[in-house]
Design a protein around this motif. Structure first.
Motif, PDB file in Angstrom:
ATOM      1  N   VAL A  67       1.038  -1.163  -0.017  1.00  0.00           N
ATOM      2  CA  VAL A  67      -0.060  -0.028   0.038  1.00  0.00           C
ATOM      3  C   VAL A  67       0.904   1.271   0.192  1.00  0.00           C
ATOM      4  N   PRO A  68       1.094   1.963  -1.204  1.00  0.00           N
ATOM      5  CA  PRO A  68       1.851   3.033  -1.162  1.00  0.00           C
ATOM      6  C   PRO A  68       0.970   4.459  -0.574  1.00  0.00           C
ATOM      7  N   ARG A  69       1.798   5.289   0.024  1.00  0.00           N
ATOM      8  CA  ARG A  69       1.354   6.464   0.787  1.00  0.00           C
ATOM      9  C   ARG A  69       2.162   7.549   0.674  1.00  0.00           C
ATOM     10  N   GLY A  70       1.805   8.796   0.644  1.00  0.00           N
ATOM     11  CA  GLY A  70       2.673   9.849   0.667  1.00  0.00           C
ATOM     12  C   GLY A  70       2.171  10.570   2.063  1.00  0.00           C
ATOM     13  N   ALA A  71       1.430  11.886   2.042  1.00  0.00           N
ATOM     14  CA  ALA A  71       1.081  12.474   3.320  1.00  0.00           C
ATOM     15  C   ALA A  71      -0.340  11.854   3.960  1.00  0.00           C
ATOM     16  N   ARG A  95      12.252  15.828  -2.030  1.00  0.00           N
ATOM     17  CA  ARG A  95      13.131  17.052  -2.430  1.00  0.00           C
ATOM     18  C   ARG A  95      12.604  17.597  -3.779  1.00  0.00           C
ATOM     19  N   VAL A  96      12.849  18.872  -3.977  1.00  0.00           N
ATOM     20  CA  VAL A  96      12.528  19.454  -5.190  1.00  0.00           C
ATOM     21  C   VAL A  96      14.081  19.130  -6.055  1.00  0.00           C
ATOM     22  N   LEU A  97      14.038  18.448  -7.059  1.00  0.00           N
ATOM     23  CA  LEU A  97      15.164  17.900  -7.607  1.00  0.00           C
ATOM     24  C   LEU A  97      15.878  19.005  -8.669  1.00  0.00           C
ATOM     25  N   GLU A  98      15.015  19.604  -9.198  1.00  0.00           N
ATOM     26  CA  GLU A  98      15.366  20.609 -10.429  1.00  0.00           C
ATOM     27  C   GLU A  98      14.339  21.574 -10.790  1.00  0.00           C
ATOM     28  N   VAL A  99      14.820  22.939 -10.881  1.00  0.00           N
ATOM     29  CA  VAL A  99      13.964  23.921 -11.373  1.00  0.00           C
ATOM     30  C   VAL A  99      14.575  24.609 -12.740  1.00  0.00           C
ATOM     31  N   GLU A 109      10.265  14.859  -6.129  1.00  0.00           N
ATOM     32  CA  GLU A 109       9.994  13.612  -5.579  1.00  0.00           C
ATOM     33  C   GLU A 109       8.806  13.679  -4.992  1.00  0.00           C
ATOM     34  N   PRO A 110       8.058  12.236  -4.930  1.00  0.00           N
ATOM     35  CA  PRO A 110       6.817  12.391  -4.635  1.00  0.00           C
ATOM     36  C   PRO A 110       6.360  12.752  -3.152  1.00  0.00           C
ATOM     37  N   GLY A 111       7.210  13.118  -2.253  1.00  0.00           N
ATOM     38  CA  GLY A 111       6.653  13.378  -1.154  1.00  0.00           C
ATOM     39  C   GLY A 111       6.764  15.152  -1.054  1.00  0.00           C
ATOM     40  N   VAL A 112       7.032  15.703  -1.700  1.00  0.00           N
ATOM     41  CA  VAL A 112       7.015  17.269  -1.818  1.00  0.00           C
ATOM     42  C   VAL A 112       5.549  17.591  -1.641  1.00  0.00           C
TER      43      VAL A 112
END
Length: 456
Positions: A67-71, A95-99, A109-112
């Motif tokens: 069961v995947p989850r984030g927040a 993490r924000v990997l690139e702007v 990343e999915p947890g942002v």
């Protein structure tokens, strides 16, 4: 299971695998109050795509469901645990990997958290438009899983309109890339769009490439109050038909307004049956013209008061009242939050049907939502611990789904199917369509290990 947990613990970094029952209790639940989750055997907290792939491969070898989850902000049971599963929590991948200011893209990343994307891109004059009311505590991975919308979707669209590509761990641990950096591209099937909205049942997203948008140079906001919900519904239909390029059009009923005002004492009109909020972020002088015209349309539809402001503090206060709708209603009792969408011309009919359902089932319903794209969130509020009321509330929840389908709409606009709406999916899409969807699921996840029991 002990062999599985031991192997998983050996393969992942120290502290990445948790079996403490007190900790697992926290990660059993999402935000859906009326779903009873199962008990996981363990929870894993990876920090890289490679760690996610490793966990998936080990779970697949032992036939342990994931069961995947984030927040954990799902409102349809989409991230609630099942018995014997591995909860794969991506909250540490934040993490924000690139702007990229030139190509107007970001890699996340999915947890942002949703709100943090626009904070990270503001310095280069860009933002990420999909903005759920839960944006301060919902994650990008979850937004992708449910194709989340938000307050600005009437103009800017929903998650799928802003995702260019994904990195995904498949059910056997294979890592794939979908999409591309370019705006256009038709090489192969569009797996990005297939995965968006699939609720973690086809693959686990570990990176998201999103399209960014130049920041508007300001906004003007209109508020209008109405003596009846029906009049507010008519105003919505008229505003949509007017051709105004509003960036936001939200409806809040009296039950919700009073709940917010009781909690935060914001000086809202507690006597009005409904409040409409509209916003324009067009360049001046167009935006002043648009909100003035919106006020005229509301007055013609029966608003007892309509006014516009370009003061950012006043505008933010009004929008905050809308964003507080769910937590304010949750303070009153147990809640069953619906998420239906109808053609915008039929908003008045949906509002009327919701009022009839509340009376028929003898329940309190707070109605609010994204009126500009027909996506409403009638929320049933029940006295805590009252089983008779709970039975009536669940019946009212189902009645609202039926009403949406009767009006040519959908049982979910942005929250997903999860576990609470499965009985209605076939009714909406048809048996042939559902059979095709299930065949795709079997092809990508033949052992039904990814979020089983959700969606299909």
């Amino acid at each position: 299971m002990s062999r599985f947990v031991e192997e998983l613990g050996d393969a992942l970094p120290p502290g990445a695998v948790v079996t403490d029952p007190d900790v697992l209790e926290t990660y059993r639940y999402d935000r859906t109050e009326w779903v009873t989750p199962g008990t996981p055997v363990a929870a894993a907290f990876p920090t890289t795509t490679e760690q996610v792939a490793t966990a998936v491969r080990i779970a697949a070898a032992h036939r342990v469901p994931i069961v995947p989850r984030g927040a954990g902000s799902s409102l349809c049971g989409g991230s609630s645990a099942i018995d014997g599963c591995l909860v794969l929590c991506l909250e540490r991948m934040d993490r924000v990997l690139e702007v990229d200011a030139v190509d107007q893209q970001a890699v996340l990343e999915p947890g942002v958290l949703n709100a943090d994307v626009s904070v990270a891109t503001a310095d280069v004059g860009l933002w990420y438009p999909p903005d759920p009311a839960s944006k301060t505590y919902c994650s990008i991975g979850g937004n992708v899983a449910t194709n989340a919308g938000g307050l600005c979707c009437v103009k800017y669209g929903v998650t799928r309109d802003h995702v260019l590509g994904l990195q995904v761990v498949m059910a056997d641990g294979t890592v794939i890339e979908t999409g591309r950096r370019t705006i256009k591209g038709v090489a192969g099937l569009d797996l990005t769009q297939l995965l968006i909205g699939s609720e973690g049942t086809l693959g686990i997203v570990t990176k998201v490439r999103v399209r960014l948008t130049p920041l508007p140079d300001g906004a003007s906001t209109m508020v209008a109050v109405f003596p009846t919900l029906g009049a507010a519904g008519v105003a919505v239909a008229d505003l949509v038909a007017s051709g105004l390029q509003l960036s936001l059009l939200e409806l809040v009923d009296r039950t919700t307004t009073v709940a917010v005002d009781d909690w935060r004492n914001m000086g809202l009109d507690r006597d009005a049956a409904a409040m409409l909020l509209a916003q324009s972020d067009s360049p001046e002088p167009l935006r002043a013209t648009e909100v003035a015209r919106a006020a005229e349309i509301c007055e013609k539809a029966g608003a007892t008061y309509a006014a516009a402001t370009d003061d950012p503090i006043e505008s933010e206060m009004l929008l905050e009242a809308r964003r507080l709708a769910i937590p304010a209603l949750e303070r009153l009792g147990d809640t069953l939050l619906d998420d239906v969408a109808v053609p915008r011309s039929r908003i008045p009919h949906l509002v009327a049907r919701t009022e009839q359902i509340a009376a028929h089932r003898d329940v309190t319903i707070g109605t609010f939502g994204h009126a500009g794209d027909g996506n409403m969130h009638p929320t049933i509020v029940l006295p805590r611990g009252d089983e008779d009321a709970a039975v009536r509330g669940r019946a009212a929840f189902d009645d609202i789904l039926v009403a949406a389908l009767d009006l040519g709409g959908t049982i979910t606009g942005e929250h997903g199917i999860g576990v609470v709406k499965q009985p209605f999916l076939e009714r909406e899409v048809g048996s042939g369509n559902l059979a095709v969807q299930r065949s795709i699921k079997r092809a990508l996840d033949p052992h039904d290990l990814l979020n089983p029991g959700k969606w299909l």
